[in-house]
Design an enzyme around this catalytic site. Structure first.
Site, PDB file in Angstrom:
ATOM      1  N   LYS A 185       6.153   4.015   4.303  1.00 46.85           N
ATOM      2  CA  LYS A 185       6.315   5.129   3.294  1.00 46.85           C
ATOM      3  C   LYS A 185       5.765   6.317   3.972  1.00 46.85           C
ATOM      4  CE  LYS A 185       2.948   6.133   0.550  1.00 46.85           C
ATOM      5  NZ  LYS A 185       2.975   7.703   0.531  1.00 46.85           N
ATOM      6  N   GLU A 259      -5.527   4.614  11.859  1.00 43.16           N
ATOM      7  CA  GLU A 259      -5.678   5.876  12.630  1.00 43.16           C
ATOM      8  C   GLU A 259      -6.153   6.834  11.723  1.00 43.16           C
ATOM      9  OE1 GLU A 259      -5.681   8.841  14.256  1.00 43.16           O
ATOM     10  OE2 GLU A 259      -3.456   9.207  14.363  1.00 43.16           O
ATOM     11  N   CYS A 293      -5.647  15.311  13.247  1.00 40.02           N
ATOM     12  CA  CYS A 293      -6.607  14.369  13.299  1.00 40.02           C
ATOM     13  C   CYS A 293      -7.549  14.506  14.264  1.00 40.02           C
ATOM     14  CB  CYS A 293      -6.439  12.999  12.915  1.00 40.02           C
ATOM     15  SG  CYS A 293      -4.954  12.496  13.946  1.00 40.02           S
ATOM     16  N   GLU A 390     -14.550  16.284   8.219  1.00 42.81           N
ATOM     17  CA  GLU A 390     -13.446  16.914   8.515  1.00 42.81           C
ATOM     18  C   GLU A 390     -12.854  17.917   7.476  1.00 42.81           C
ATOM     19  OE1 GLU A 390     -10.264  13.795   8.786  1.00 42.81           O
ATOM     20  OE2 GLU A 390      -9.477  14.432  10.467  1.00 42.81           O
TER      21      GLU A 390
HETATM   22  P1  ADP Z   1      -4.664  12.902   3.344  1.00 39.78           P
HETATM   23  O1  ADP Z   1      -6.115  12.858   2.672  1.00 39.78           O
HETATM   24  O2  ADP Z   1      -4.655  13.309   4.725  1.00 39.78           O
HETATM   25  O3  ADP Z   1      -3.642  13.344   2.297  1.00 39.78           O
HETATM   26  P2  ADP Z   1      -4.370  10.000   2.716  1.00 39.78           P
HETATM   27  O4  ADP Z   1      -4.975   9.171   3.532  1.00 39.78           O
HETATM   28  O5  ADP Z   1      -4.636  10.159   1.105  1.00 39.78           O
HETATM   29  O6  ADP Z   1      -4.486  11.485   3.719  1.00 39.78           O
HETATM   30  O7  ADP Z   1      -2.853   9.910   2.739  1.00 39.78           O
HETATM   31  C1  ADP Z   1      -2.326   9.222   3.918  1.00 39.78           C
HETATM   32  C2  ADP Z   1      -1.075   8.334   3.250  1.00 39.78           C
HETATM   33  O8  ADP Z   1      -1.662   7.194   2.994  1.00 39.78           O
HETATM   34  C3  ADP Z   1      -0.016   8.942   2.300  1.00 39.78           C
HETATM   35  O9  ADP Z   1       1.401   8.427   2.666  1.00 39.78           O
HETATM   36  C4  ADP Z   1      -0.664   8.422   1.142  1.00 39.78           C
HETATM   37  O10 ADP Z   1       0.364   8.492   0.024  1.00 39.78           O
HETATM   38  C5  ADP Z   1      -0.992   7.086   1.418  1.00 39.78           C
HETATM   39  N1  ADP Z   1      -2.116   6.517   0.457  1.00 39.78           N
HETATM   40  C6  ADP Z   1      -3.152   7.325  -0.284  1.00 39.78           C
HETATM   41  N2  ADP Z   1      -3.866   6.219  -1.052  1.00 39.78           N
HETATM   42  C7  ADP Z   1      -3.500   5.045  -0.739  1.00 39.78           C
HETATM   43  C8  ADP Z   1      -3.881   3.685  -0.770  1.00 39.78           C
HETATM   44  N3  ADP Z   1      -4.771   3.540  -1.609  1.00 39.78           N
HETATM   45  N4  ADP Z   1      -3.368   2.740  -0.356  1.00 39.78           N
HETATM   46  C9  ADP Z   1      -2.275   2.858   0.771  1.00 39.78           C
HETATM   47  N5  ADP Z   1      -1.859   4.089   0.936  1.00 39.78           N
HETATM   48  C10 ADP Z   1      -2.121   5.520   0.059  1.00 39.78           C
END
Ligand code: ADP
Length: 483
Positions: A185, A259, A293, A390
């Site tokens: 995804k 990561e 990151c 961050e």
């Molecule tokens: P950022 O804050 O940098 O946007 P996220 O950790 O929110 O990073 O997002 C990184 C990825 O994780 C994206 O593909 C997002 O859709 C996905 N994501 C966000 N929330 C969840 C969750 N609860 N479980 C799994 N994947 C998630």
């Protein structure tokens, strides 16, 4: 006095005609593009133009993707020799190279990063990951990871928006080389290059279901994480979501690599080559708008050279060209989303209120889109939030030190431990410092260098496991771990 350039650059835009963007996309499941039900827009962050409508995968879509991946694993991919798998990886790598301009333009339109970076960094490195792992596919028995290496089965992979295609390559290439099939995804703001990659899989005649791509937001990510048909989770993203995932997989048999975030120290000792260090500081924090990151977001500067370095740094920052990401002369592009821009503004305002001194290079920011001028904060202490959290944007926090031990103590005083930089002309000091620093990746007299052969990953809240190199490969094999 700030120097001003005495001449103007003519605009040198890359051609957008290189890509065809469909008005609407579905998912890529079982080797075919299938229609999605709900949609959300993906925009160009430099102009706020809607580029396309992306599908939001729900339970039925994720189920179908996992089912297709399982079928491909049991009937095809796990039965195929490593040599044959390797051929597909080589083919994918070559097609990515052939279509590299298309990938670069699409990445820049959807992400906001300068075309120079997507063209010269993201896309070549993504292809390099496939070439590198293609070479491992038929040599797993000789990788020192056990004599009968076995894949996990189906890998669920969730990636962020800062390096969309490159993070896909970091995930998909080792998974396939090790014999897994995948459900991936992309992040909700940057799905387009993953969908173009799906076309590459078709073009390479990769067996149906070996790679499945579902688009969506965190709710789709959670469906993947919690799916009982998935054997391994690989995630790159925020520490906050990483913790949610760690909790979700803890009571299961799923193997997991995370990561996560970072707050890297970039340490400049007084014997460093100053001009090179200034370039390294700029590359460390302003590369990819600071959406990195492992960005060198804390400059730890020896007090005796602080004034000189800061003066040169400000001069250099005044020459950073901020603007149209499609222009080949642009150094700093758009912030990826409005949401991220608000986070950067909010933490920067905290920097002001906590008493740090803000300095930004003067630049004319475009009226439309999401922009943030390159910024430094001086007078930062370890207690400041801008030294601890961050920011994930083009904002540098500057701290100073007097003794080498103080530099190390400040560098390690963080919940993260992803990367660090050391600048010194003295080899023994570099080696000493690198042994003291609690960071997974340490650069000496350079910063933000990446290579598929080199493991990448962090300590503490920066995550679990490594990606890249032999270490990264081991994460996709059963029973071998470099934790
Ligand atoms: P950022 O804050 O940098 O946007 P996220 O950790 O929110 O990073 O997002 C990184 C990825 O994780 C994206 O593909 C997002 O859709 C996905 N994501 C966000 N929330 C969840 C969750 N609860 N479980 C799994 N994947 C998630």
């Amino acid at each position: 006095m700030e120097e001003k350039l005495s001449f103007e650059y003519a605009p040198t835009p890359e051609s957008r005609a290189l890509v065809t963007i469909k008005p609407k996309y579905g998912h890529f499941i079982g080797g075919k593009f299938v229609a999605g039900s709900k949609h959300f827009p993906t925009i160009n962050p430099a102009t706020e133009e809607v580029l396309s409508q992306i599908s939001l995968a729900g339970k039925a879509d994720v189920d179908a993707a996992v089912k297709a991946a399982r079928k491909a694993y049991t009937t095809t991919w796990s039965k195929m020799s490593g040599k044959e798998r390797g051929k597909y990886l080589f083919r994918i790598a070559r097609i990515m190279q052939e279509r590299s301009r298309e990938f670069a333009v699409l990445e820049t339109l959807d992400n906001g990063k300068p075309i120079r970076e997507s063209r010269d960094v993201d896309v070549p490195l993504a292809a390099a990951h496939f070439f590198y792992h293609a070479g491992w596919a038929d040599k797993l028995e000789y990788a020192g990871l056990g004599t009968t290496p076995k894949a996990h089965g189906v890998a669920g992979q969730i990636i962020p928006w800062n390096f969309p295609l490159l993070m896909l390559a970091w995930k998909v290439a080792p998974a396939l080389a090790a014999g897994n099939t995948v459900v991936l995804k992309p992040a909700e703001t940057t799905s387009l290059t993953a969908l173009l990659f799906a076309e590459v899989c078709q073009q390479a005649e990769l067996p149906a279901g070996v790679v499945n791509i579902v688009t969506g937001d965190g709710s789709t990510g959670a469906l993947i994480v919690n799916h009982p048909g998935i054997d391994k989770i690989a995630f790159t993203g925020s520490t906050e979501v990483g913790k949610i995932i760690a909790r979700a997989v803890a009571p299961t048999n799923k193997s997991v690599t995370l990561e996560l975030g970072g707050k890297a120290a970039n340490i400049i000792f007084d014997d460093a080559a100053i001009d090179e260090s200034v370039e390294g500081i700029v590359n460390g924090i302003f590369f990819n708008q600071g959406h990195v990151c492992c960005a060198g977001s804390r400059l730890i500067l020896q007090e005796s050279i602080a004034d000189e370095v800061l003066e040169k740094l400000k001069n250099r920052m005044a020459k950073i060209r901020v603007g149209d990401p499609m222009d080949k002369n642009t150094d700093l592009g758009a912030i990826n989303s409005k949401e991220q821009l608000l986070k950067i503004r909010e933490l920067s305002a905290v920097g002001d209120s906590e008493g740090a001194q803000r300095w930004s290079a003067h630049c004319d920011l475009p009226d439309k889109g999401f922009w943030f001028a390159p910024t430094i904060f001086t007078g930062v202490t370890q207690a400041h939030r801008i030294a601890r959290e961050e920011i994930f944007g083009p904002v540098l926090s500057v701290l100073t030190f007097r003794t080498p031990q103080e530099a190390i103590d400040k560098a390690n005083n963080t919940p993260f431990g992803l990367s660090a930089g050391i600048w010194s002309e003295k080899g023994s000091k570099v080696l000493w410092a690198s042994q003291q620093l609690r960071a997974g990746v340490i650069w000496a007299n350079t910063f933000n260098k990446f290579d598929p052969t080199s493991p990448f990953g962090g300590y503490k809240e920066s995550g679990w496991g490594r990606e890249g190199g032999r270490h990264g490969l081991s994460a996709y094999l059963k029973g071998v771990s470099h934790e």
